[in-house]
Design an enzyme around this catalytic site. Sequence first.
Site, short mmCIF file in Angstrom:
data_model
loop_
_atom_site.label_atom_id
_atom_site.label_comp_id
_atom_site.label_asym_id
_atom_site.label_seq_id
_atom_site.Cartn_x
_atom_site.Cartn_y
_atom_site.Cartn_z
N ASP A 190 16.60 -9.67 0.79
CA ASP A 190 15.92 -10.34 1.92
C ASP A 190 14.72 -9.59 2.20
O ASP A 190 14.61 -8.55 1.78
CB ASP A 190 16.66 -11.11 2.85
N SER A 191 13.94 -10.11 3.20
CA SER A 191 12.85 -9.25 3.68
C SER A 191 13.28 -8.09 4.33
O SER A 191 12.58 -6.99 4.07
CB SER A 191 11.91 -10.26 4.58
#
Lengths: 428, 79
Positions: free
Chosen positions: B36-37
């Site tokens: 994820d980010s």
Amino acid sequence: MIGALAGATPRRVVVTGLGMVSPLGVGVDTTWSRLIAGQSGIGSIKCFDASDLPAQVAGEVPEGPTDEGKLTLAEWVPVKDQKKMDRFIHLGMVAAIQAVTDSGWVPETEEDRCATGVMIGSGIGGLQTIYEASLTVSSGRARRLSPFFIPSALINLISGHVSIRYGFKGPNHSAVTACATGVHAIGDAARLIALGDANVMVAGGAEAAVCELGIGGFCAARALSTEFNATPERASRPWDRDRDGFVMGEGAGVVVLEEYEHAKRRGAKIYGEIVGYGMSGDAHHITAPAEGHEGAFRAMKNALRDGGVDVSDIDYVNAHGTSTMADDLELDAVERLFGDHGSKIAMSSTKSAIGHLLGAAGAVEAIFSMLAIRDNVAPPTLNLDNPARESRIDRVAHEAQRRPIRMALSNSFGFGGTNACLIVRGAP
Amino acid sequence: MSEIADKVKKIVVEHLGVEESKVTPDASFIDDLGADSLDTVELVMAFEEAFSVEIPEDAAEKISTVKDAIDYIEKQKAA
């Protein structure tokens, strides 16, 4: 009858799942059977070198194979996710996974997912994570802080991770009331169900403050036992005349609470019912209880009133009993509340075996209270060799007692003068 | 394969907990490797640490595959 003051007709709330990790092991049955057998989970501190500190004992969760009732974290939390969570979240997850699995509750519809919430708290949160991050900052490397630092330290992130893992989209909340956290979480979550905000709540507390900052901080507050470093199993001795402070423990307790009709409809196994919940504030001192523990007295009384329960209905009290000077003040308050019926009840402090789990204590002890009812057995108070004062109340010294237990009262009191009590009974 | 490519692969395997065989040059951290980010922020920080390079934010945003990372670091090291 939770929520009787609210005006609405409150719904009944039962317990349909249990999960626990404690210094006595991983799993509810593991901990409970060892507790009843009189075993202690207290030892010399292993996770850091405590030789510079006056307190050198604690209750740490044993690491090892799952089939020995020990913790192998990778079997609960994937390795790549572990670094995104402080240890208190790891322990919270271990207990929550057990509780959800035990309950058998799998919401199939969006409506059911939205009616299932989480309220798992912690007293302190990610203390070790904050400590390590502060070392990064103090070495002039603030730009090197991990992007996971904040989310791994935040207390409400157990609730967050549980909701993400299971898709529980209902109320997502967290209690933070020091050593009363576990009871507040379960009591408040029960109210959310009683008042219709959710049908199912996963509730409890977790703590992992056995680290240099945690032990050192409580040492500085003169709160911990320091005289039993050579004999750790003797260090936690509630009501004993030689007690000299609490022993810190780590772990987590989580329950699945469910609206009674909802649980019945799906044929869930029901452990018991949350009957009464009472709270109060001391308005007295940041760490010391008021004279006669009158705040505790009012909280217990509020729980009785909430449940429409008479003291004569209660057969067992799981005391806050931390192995400090406050033990006798709690005893004063319980004696005053129970009056003559005091001679018929059992009251014990399970902190004698597992230490004080701070924000997890109330949840773990609420589970013990439910199991005491299920098995008709009062867990022992270890090390109560010489009571500091006599009492008509049987404090279950040394050995568990088989006795009929209809209802149990579980007490938790926290720094800041916060008091919370739960009354539970067996399956309706 | 270059030493840099080897090391990048190792870091990706370690941080994202994926099998080495999945870490192909064209693999996207987010689309193929489950990041994820926040994972990508941490990954870039790990590259900076391991190769003693600085990867400014605008450059970091363009690193989305294993090859992007290897190319960027090789270019920095060559300069």
